[in-house]
Write a protein that holds these residues in place. Structure first.
Motif, PDB file in Angstrom:
ATOM      1  N   ALA A   1       0.847  -1.205   0.000  1.00 18.99           N
ATOM      2  CA  ALA A   1       0.000   0.000   0.000  1.00 18.99           C
ATOM      3  C   ALA A   1       0.881   1.254   0.000  1.00 18.99           C
ATOM      4  CB  ALA A   1      -0.922   0.004   1.216  1.00 18.99           C
ATOM      5  N   ILE A   2       0.428   2.277  -0.708  1.00 20.07           N
ATOM      6  CA  ILE A   2       1.155   3.548  -0.793  1.00 20.07           C
ATOM      7  C   ILE A   2       0.253   4.642  -0.245  1.00 20.07           C
ATOM      8  CG2 ILE A   2       2.278   5.212  -2.327  1.00 20.07           C
ATOM      9  CD1 ILE A   2       2.760   2.888  -4.274  1.00 20.07           C
ATOM     10  N   TYR A   3       0.844   5.538   0.537  1.00 14.06           N
ATOM     11  CA  TYR A   3       0.073   6.596   1.197  1.00 14.06           C
ATOM     12  C   TYR A   3       0.713   7.965   1.009  1.00 14.06           C
ATOM     13  CZ  TYR A   3      -1.754   2.625   3.814  1.00 14.06           C
ATOM     14  OH  TYR A   3      -2.319   1.434   4.169  1.00 14.06           O
ATOM     15  N   HIS A   4      -0.132   8.973   0.959  1.00 15.89           N
ATOM     16  CA  HIS A   4       0.303  10.358   1.132  1.00 15.89           C
ATOM     17  C   HIS A   4       0.029  10.667   2.596  1.00 15.89           C
ATOM     18  CE1 HIS A   4      -0.431  14.913   0.250  1.00 15.89           C
ATOM     19  NE2 HIS A   4       0.709  14.703   0.890  1.00 15.89           N
ATOM     20  N   VAL A   5       1.093  10.879   3.353  1.00 15.05           N
ATOM     21  CA  VAL A   5       1.000  11.101   4.792  1.00 15.05           C
ATOM     22  C   VAL A   5       1.291  12.561   5.097  1.00 15.05           C
ATOM     23  CG1 VAL A   5       2.006  10.511   7.033  1.00 15.05           C
ATOM     24  CG2 VAL A   5       1.678   8.731   5.304  1.00 15.05           C
ATOM     25  N   MET A   6       0.483  13.140   5.985  1.00 18.06           N
ATOM     26  CA  MET A   6       0.680  14.523   6.425  1.00 18.06           C
ATOM     27  C   MET A   6       0.655  14.571   7.946  1.00 18.06           C
ATOM     28  SD  MET A   6      -2.107  15.541   3.650  1.00 18.06           S
ATOM     29  CE  MET A   6      -2.618  13.857   3.814  1.00 18.06           C
ATOM     30  N   CYS A   7       1.644  15.240   8.536  1.00 16.63           N
ATOM     31  CA  CYS A   7       1.712  15.433   9.984  1.00 16.63           C
ATOM     32  C   CYS A   7       1.854  16.927  10.232  1.00 16.63           C
ATOM     33  CB  CYS A   7       2.929  14.726  10.580  1.00 16.63           C
ATOM     34  SG  CYS A   7       3.035  12.982  10.222  1.00 16.63           S
ATOM     35  N   ARG A   8       0.960  17.479  11.031  1.00 13.20           N
ATOM     36  CA  ARG A   8       0.977  18.918  11.302  1.00 13.20           C
ATOM     37  C   ARG A   8       1.279  19.163  12.767  1.00 13.20           C
ATOM     38  NH1 ARG A   8      -0.438  22.865   8.381  1.00 13.20           N
ATOM     39  NH2 ARG A   8      -1.794  21.737   6.982  1.00 13.20           N
ATOM     40  N   GLY A   9       1.988  20.258  13.026  1.00  7.89           N
ATOM     41  CA  GLY A   9       2.283  20.647  14.399  1.00  7.89           C
ATOM     42  C   GLY A   9       1.011  20.963  15.162  1.00  7.89           C
ATOM     43  N   ASN A  10       1.010  20.641  16.450  1.00  7.74           N
ATOM     44  CA  ASN A  10      -0.131  20.931  17.301  1.00  7.74           C
ATOM     45  C   ASN A  10      -0.418  22.428  17.270  1.00  7.74           C
ATOM     46  OD1 ASN A  10      -2.162  20.131  19.050  1.00  7.74           O
ATOM     47  ND2 ASN A  10      -0.879  20.268  20.866  1.00  7.74           N
ATOM     48  N   ARG A  11      -1.684  22.767  17.118  1.00  8.34           N
ATOM     49  CA  ARG A  11      -2.131  24.160  16.989  1.00  8.34           C
ATOM     50  C   ARG A  11      -1.435  24.886  15.835  1.00  8.34           C
ATOM     51  NH1 ARG A  11      -1.294  23.420  22.453  1.00  8.34           N
ATOM     52  NH2 ARG A  11      -3.219  23.197  23.630  1.00  8.34           N
ATOM     53  N   LYS A  12      -1.027  24.135  14.822  1.00  2.00           N
ATOM     54  CA  LYS A  12      -0.331  24.637  13.635  1.00  2.00           C
ATOM     55  C   LYS A  12       1.002  25.307  13.972  1.00  2.00           C
ATOM     56  CE  LYS A  12      -4.529  25.231  10.940  1.00  2.00           C
ATOM     57  NZ  LYS A  12      -5.334  26.128  10.116  1.00  2.00           N
ATOM     58  N   LYS A  13       1.560  24.946  15.132  1.00  2.83           N
ATOM     59  CA  LYS A  13       2.851  25.510  15.533  1.00  2.83           C
ATOM     60  C   LYS A  13       3.979  24.802  14.786  1.00  2.83           C
ATOM     61  CE  LYS A  13       1.624  27.421  19.884  1.00  2.83           C
ATOM     62  NZ  LYS A  13       2.059  28.684  20.274  1.00  2.83           N
ATOM     63  N   ASP A  14       5.118  25.493  14.704  1.00  5.57           N
ATOM     64  CA  ASP A  14       6.281  24.941  14.013  1.00  5.57           C
ATOM     65  C   ASP A  14       6.789  23.685  14.706  1.00  5.57           C
ATOM     66  OD1 ASP A  14       6.094  27.020  12.241  1.00  5.57           O
ATOM     67  OD2 ASP A  14       7.862  28.093  12.981  1.00  5.57           O
ATOM     68  N   ILE A  15       7.194  22.721  13.889  1.00  6.41           N
ATOM     69  CA  ILE A  15       7.800  21.503  14.399  1.00  6.41           C
ATOM     70  C   ILE A  15       9.290  21.436  14.049  1.00  6.41           C
ATOM     71  CG2 ILE A  15       5.665  20.167  14.493  1.00  6.41           C
ATOM     72  CD1 ILE A  15       6.416  18.907  11.806  1.00  6.41           C
ATOM     73  N   PHE A  16       9.743  22.397  13.277  1.00  6.30           N
ATOM     74  CA  PHE A  16      11.158  22.538  12.941  1.00  6.30           C
ATOM     75  C   PHE A  16      11.548  23.979  13.236  1.00  6.30           C
ATOM     76  CE2 PHE A  16       9.420  19.417   9.896  1.00  6.30           C
ATOM     77  CZ  PHE A  16      10.138  18.297  10.288  1.00  6.30           C
ATOM     78  N   LEU A  17      12.474  24.156  14.167  1.00  4.91           N
ATOM     79  CA  LEU A  17      12.866  25.508  14.565  1.00  4.91           C
ATOM     80  C   LEU A  17      14.247  25.890  14.054  1.00  4.91           C
ATOM     81  CD1 LEU A  17      11.489  25.570  18.216  1.00  4.91           C
ATOM     82  CD2 LEU A  17      10.357  26.274  16.099  1.00  4.91           C
ATOM     83  N   ASP A  18      15.049  24.913  13.668  1.00  7.76           N
ATOM     84  CA  ASP A  18      16.358  25.207  13.086  1.00  7.76           C
ATOM     85  C   ASP A  18      16.772  24.059  12.166  1.00  7.76           C
ATOM     86  OD1 ASP A  18      17.414  23.155  14.729  1.00  7.76           O
ATOM     87  OD2 ASP A  18      18.189  24.566  16.205  1.00  7.76           O
ATOM     88  N   SER A  19      17.900  24.216  11.493  1.00 11.33           N
ATOM     89  CA  SER A  19      18.380  23.209  10.532  1.00 11.33           C
ATOM     90  C   SER A  19      18.608  21.851  11.176  1.00 11.33           C
ATOM     91  CB  SER A  19      19.675  23.671   9.874  1.00 11.33           C
ATOM     92  OG  SER A  19      19.436  24.764   9.035  1.00 11.33           O
ATOM     93  N   GLU A  20      19.076  21.853  12.395  1.00  9.23           N
ATOM     94  CA  GLU A  20      19.317  20.588  13.084  1.00  9.23           C
ATOM     95  C   GLU A  20      18.020  19.781  13.200  1.00  9.23           C
ATOM     96  OE1 GLU A  20      21.451  18.927  17.128  1.00  9.23           O
ATOM     97  OE2 GLU A  20      20.184  20.722  17.304  1.00  9.23           O
ATOM     98  N   ASP A  21      16.906  20.454  13.454  1.00  5.70           N
ATOM     99  CA  ASP A  21      15.625  19.745  13.590  1.00  5.70           C
ATOM    100  C   ASP A  21      15.270  19.008  12.301  1.00  5.70           C
ATOM    101  OD1 ASP A  21      15.522  20.852  16.122  1.00  5.70           O
ATOM    102  OD2 ASP A  21      14.035  22.379  15.582  1.00  5.70           O
TER     103      ASP A  21
END
Length: 180
Positions: free
Chosen positions: A12-32
């Motif tokens: 099976a193949i999926y298009h998966v989407m994960c969003r930050g809680n309350r649309k907040k950023d989940i990546f804050l810098d390059s290391e993330d």
């Protein structure tokens, strides 16, 4: 109320989407971003699956994933759990990083996997983050164009739809046609 079960079968193949809680950023810098990709690679080595395309935006993620012996739930649970632990430790946070469980759409047609790949690769351009899609660093698009090598992406399936001669160039034209 119980959650609706996801359809899963080997291949099976999926298009998966994960969003930050309350649309907040989940990546804050390059290391993330780098850590997220390392986690995907690590989980990919433990649970065999294919990543056909990805784009890591500031507050959400898009992945096109092909399953093998493990269902999409196990794959995403492990990726999201490991990244949440990393993120919460790094930024001294507690609680949910992601808004509910991930969303996924089952891809059942060859035409749709191409459209999903185009959608994923054009995401930073449509969000006005770059003027050229290939300039976005946290996407698999540059791998498709042969501009970078990446170990987690399987480009063969999608490029196979464009023939053996100039497949990368034809894929770029396909992506560019999605801009119009």
């Amino acid at each position: 109320m119980a959650r609706k079960l996801r359809i899963w079968y080997t291949g099976a193949i999926y298009h998966v989407m994960c969003r930050g809680n309350r649309k907040k950023d989940i990546f804050l810098d390059s290391e993330d971003y780098q850590v997220y990709l390392k986690i995907v690679k690590k989980v990919k080595e433990e649970l065999d699956f294919d990543i056909y395309s990805y784009c890591l935006m500031t507050n959400h993620v898009h992945l096109a994933i092909g399953t093998k012996d493990d269902d999409i739930g196990n794959i995403m649970k492990k990726i999201n759990m490991l990244y949440s632990i990393y993120f919460n430790r790094k930024y001294d946070l507690i609680g949910h990083l992601f808004q509910g469980r991930y969303r996924s759409e089952l891809i059942q047609e060859d035409k749709y996997i191409l459209e999903v790949s185009r959608y994923i690769h054009l995401n930073p351009l449509r969000a006005n983050m770059v003027t050229n899609a290939q300039d976005y660093k946290w996407s698999s698009y540059s791998t498709y164009l042969g501009l970078s090598k990446e170990k987690i992406i399987n480009t063969e399936r999608i490029l196979s739809y464009f023939g053996e001669i100039n497949a990368r160039k034809s894929y770029k034209v396909f992506i560019d046609n999605g801009i119009r």
